[in-house]
Enzyme design. Structure first.
Site: not given
Ligand code: NAG
Ligand code: NAG
Ligand code: NAG
Ligand code: NAG
Ligand code: NAG
Ligand code: NAG
Ligand code: NAG
Length: 797
Positions: A494-496, A498, A501, A516, A627
């Site tokens: 996963g990536s966001g 900030f 992961v 993370k 969130d």
């Protein structure tokens, strides 16, 4: 082609209709039509391919002339009142796919011979003749049916004799229903060939012999019933190979020996485990605590002895627990106070001792049976104990107090005789309470002091070393580099904004973890790292992700490097389950069932609600998540939900600069409307996000879906559809499948589903009200969700 399905048509079919000789499809499903089918229907309509009249009031016999419809692919006469023999000759029907005759009054004698004529129906998929009055034996020709067949149902008839040989040829069979007949003999080992079986219901017959060992070969089995036969011997350890089992019904046999521990390793066992009315012996192993997602457990009427294991407190999804008539002894374990969802508890007719624990007053029980044990002391008076008809405590000779209608002696009188010991017990009690208080005060002082200290420090120096999280305390940049194969794409899950992961295996003991790694070039990343460390290190709850440790270091180029290490959640996040098409590139869920049932969705929602309640009401310092959204709800191997990503979390009360800061305010669509106009973060903001999450789980639509514009939002969309059109907006995979609709004889499951969806939608709406003050509180949320769980939780047994 004529179709009049699902209307309220009454009366008879006009004879002229049978003059339409070229008719191919005729469908009158679910109306109120009566009358007999004309004897010559097959001669008049020789081109019929699909004939569907289920759910009407047709009478008479099934016309033999259907034998002349050589193109027939589907014949559905279920749920009518037709009688007599199934005399059709199917030998000309090479296209036959579906034959459904369930729920009529069919039957005379030797009623299953029609199957002999079906051996050339090479496209046959479904054959359902359950719930009739069919008599006779299962013909040997069943084994000559096409191996393509996936569903066979003969349940609830008067079929006798033994299993025909050749059944093992039907290798594509997924569902096989024979329960409620009078079959005898052994369950043949040939069944082990049926590797695609998902549901096998052989209960309520007269099968004999040992527990069939081949069951362990059926690795896709989802539901197994062998209840109420005459099976003997032990439950084999190989049952542990049926890793997908969600319900297991073995009650009412003569099974002996201990309960194999392997049963407790079945992580999909979520619906029912019923081992009651057997001769099982031995203590109940601690491994019982692994059944964290199980809703109903029945061990009653066996010979299980020893204490009730403390680990039972880990079975936190239990709603129904029956252990009556065994030889359990010792106290009712205090860990059972963790069974927050339990509704019915029966511990009667054992040898339990000690007092009736007070936590039973706090549980939301609707029935409680503690009769015929050795319990002593005072009977409580609140909670379930307020209603004398809801609980039973007879046959415990040393109880006192409680409601007057119980007619027990007053407690003081009994206690006087042992006053000495009583006084000393009180003193010990007082000392204990005082010392606990002192420790608690010390702790809270320490905590305040620590928080004040950290708040005054510049953020960079904040994290990690001081953290109470240990198990992997010294994680270096090098070991993370290695564990992620040099941050390889293959490990990326996963990536966001900030962070990214990675899934990885940490060397010393091979634990699977999620790492993370913060992208420190992004301005907010460092802050989110600090906030998350701070939030997670002080809290523990089974519905929050557990952080194992963190790493603050420098990489080999000397740049700052920060990472957080969590327990790994094998089932990914809720986003991927709700919107599977978007995540096809990371197909890491092959081990999980693809459909998220309403029951599972309600369970997930309940998990999340518990976590929010904990954050808002039970933490020493309340925490706002800020969130909440599907991608931050993570699912462990048992599909228990854990809230993750605390990068935007806030502690209450907010510090001045936080309440006025415009900063990041959650995610569009999930963030409360008042956040948009500069109001400060509140608990009600999290509730709003939760409400939107619920509505998304029902409709499968994101709040940002393109259909929402010009004033229509997800809240309004659901509100307009409630209650009459709710099924129209419900996500399609939540609706019953074809097979389930067939099974659902009197529509009870459909009604329950609809009721469940409506109630869930009501919570979603109440949580996402425009005005923060009108939103539901967490206690009501949890209460309502447990109520829905009850509606939704189907007990088909
Ligand atoms: C149907 O056909 C039969 C003979 O084929 C005829 O006698 C009858 O009138 C027809 N019925 C209608 C309603 O057309
Ligand atoms: C209908 O089928 C039967 C036997 O299956 C056959 O004897 C008869 O000739 C058929 N009639 C027509 C009109 O096809
Ligand atoms: C099935 O087909 C075979 C070969 O075509 C034929 O010999 C046999 O009679 C048929 N059996 C039935 C019951 O239709
Ligand atoms: C049915 O299958 C058995 C083997 O399982 C075979 O011996 C028999 O000949 C078959 N019968 C027909 C009519 O195909
Ligand atoms: C069942 O599995 C065992 C090993 O797991 C194997 O030896 C046996 O042949 C299988 N039996 C059947 C009927 O598939
Ligand atoms: C409680 O358990 C006892 C013994 O198992 C049984 O006889 C009695 O009917 C039960 N009471 C209720 C209300 O279920
Ligand atoms: C019940 O437990 C007591 C000890 O708590 C023991 O002495 C007694 O034998 C037990 N009775 C039965 C029937 O197991």
């Amino acid at each position: 082609m004529i179709g009049f399905g699902i209307n309220q048509l009454q009366g008879m079919i006009p004879p002229s209709l049978y003059n339409l000789t070229s008719l191919i499809v005729l469908s009158f499903s679910d109306n109120n039509i009566s009358g007999d089918l004309p004897k010559d229907i097959g001669l008049k309509l020789p081109n019929l391919e699909i004939f569907q009249i289920p759910g009407n009031k047709f009478t008479g016999t099934i016309p033999f002339s259907f034998s002349n419809c050589s193109n027939l692919a589907e014949l559905s006469l279920g749920e009518n009142s037709v009688i007599g023999k199934i005399s059709i000759n199917f030998s000309q029907m090479s296209n036959m796919r579906v034959l459904m005759l369930f729920g009529n009054n069919l039957g005379s004698s030797d009623d299953l011979r029609f199957i002999d004529s079906m051996i050339n129906c090479s496209k046959l998929e479904t054959l359902i003749v359950g719930s009739n009055k069919l008599r006779g034996v299962l013909p040997i020709s069943i084994g000559n049916l096409t191996s393509q067949i996936t569903l066979l149902s003969f349940e609830n008839n008067f079929i006798y004799g033994t299993f025909p040989s050749g059944i093992g040829n039907l290798v594509m069979l997924e569902q096989f229903f024979l329960r409620l007949n009078q079959l005898t003999g052994r369950i043949p080992s040939e069944l082990g060939n049926l590797q695609n079986l998902k549901r096998l219901y052989l209960g309520y017959n007269k099968f004999t012999g040992n527990f069939p060992y081949i069951i362990g070969n059926l690795s896709l089995l989802d539901s197994l019933s062998l209840s109420y036969n005459r099976l003997e011997g032990q439950i084999p350890q190989s049952i542990g190979n049926c890793r997908r089992l969600a319900s297991l019904y073995l009650s009412g046999n003569k099974l002996t020996g201990p309960i194999p521990k392997e049963i407790f390793q079945l992580s999909f066992l979520t619906t029912d485990l019923n081992l009651s009315h057997n001769h099982l012996v031995g203590p109940l192993p601690q491994e019982i605590g692994k059944l964290k997602s199980l809703a109903s457990l029945d061990l009653s009427q066996n010979r299980i002895f020893g204490p009730i294991p403390n680990a039972i407190g880990s079975c936190t999804s239990l709603e129904y627990l029956d252990m009556n008539t065994n030889s359990f002894q010792g106290p009712i374990p205090p860990t059972m106070s963790a069974l927050r969802g339990i509704r019915d508890l029966d511990l009667s007719s054992n040898n339990l001792s000690g007092q009736i624990p007070r936590f039973l007053e706090q549980l939301n029980l609707s029935s409680l049976n503690l009769s015929f044990n050795n319990l002593e002391g005072e009977v409580p008076m609140s909670g379930i104990f307020k209603n004398a008809s809801a609980f039973s405590i007879i046959g415990n000779s040393r109880l006192c107090g409680g409601l007057p209608e119980l007619g027990l002696p007053k407690c003081a009188m009994l206690e006087r005789s042992k006053e000495g010991s009583h006084v000393s017990r009180v003193i010990v009690g007082i000392i204990l309470v005082c010392s606990i208080l002192v420790i608690a005060i010390l702790f809270s002082l320490l905590f305040c002091w620590k928080r004040r200290k950290t708040q005054t420090l510049p953020t960079q120096t904040l994290p990690t070393q001081s953290s109470s999280i240990q198990s992997f305390s010294r994680v270096t940049y090098g070991s993370i580099l290695k564990a992620t194969n040099g941050f390889s794409e293959q490990n990326l899950i996963g990536s966001g904004n900030f962070s990214k992961v990675y899934k990885s295996i940490l060397e010393p003991d091979g634990a699977i973890i999620a790492i993370k790694v913060l992208n420190l070039e992004n301005q907010g990343a460092l802050k989110s790292f600090v906030v998350e460390c701070e939030a997670l290190k002080n809290i523990r709850h089974r519905n929050l992700v557990k952080i194992i440790t963190s790493c603050s270091s420098v990489d080999f180029q000397g740049n700052d490097f920060k990472a957080l290490i969590y327990e790994f959640m094998p089932n990914g996040n809720l986003e991927k389950w709700l919107h599977p098409s978007l995540s096809q590139e990371t197909e890491k869920q092959e081990d999980a069932p693809q459909r998220l049932s309403l029951h599972k969705r309600v369970t997930i929602a309940t998990n999340v609600a518990h976590a929010i309640h904990y954050l808002h009401q039970e933490c020493e310092v309340p925490i706002l998540h800020c969130d909440l959204k599907p991608s931050n709800i993570l699912l462990d191997s048992a599909m228990v939900a854990h809230i993750g990503d605390f990068g935007l979390a806030k502690f209450l009360p907010l510090k001045p600069h936080q309440s006025s800061s415009i900063g990041i305010r959650g995610t569009t669509g999930y963030a409360a409307p008042e956040y948009g106009v500069g109001n400060e973060m509140t608990k009600e903001g999290d509730i709003y996000s939760f409400g939107i999450l619920l509505l998304e789980m029902i409709t499968g639509r994101r709040p940002t879906d393109s259909i929402f514009h010009e004033g229509l939002n997800l809240h309004g969309f659901v509100k307009m559809a409630l209650p009459d059109r709710v099924m129209e907006i419900t996500e399609p995979t939540l609706l019953l499948t074809h097979e389930e609709l067939i099974e659902d004889k009197n529509g009870r499951n459909l009604k329950r589903l609809e009721e469940g969806v409506i109630s869930l939608a009501r919570i979603g709406l109440a949580c996402s009200m425009e005005s923060p003050r009108q939103r539901m509180n967490t206690s009501n949320m949890i209460h309502e969700l447990h109520r829905i769980n009850e509606i939704v939780h189907s007990k088909k047994g």
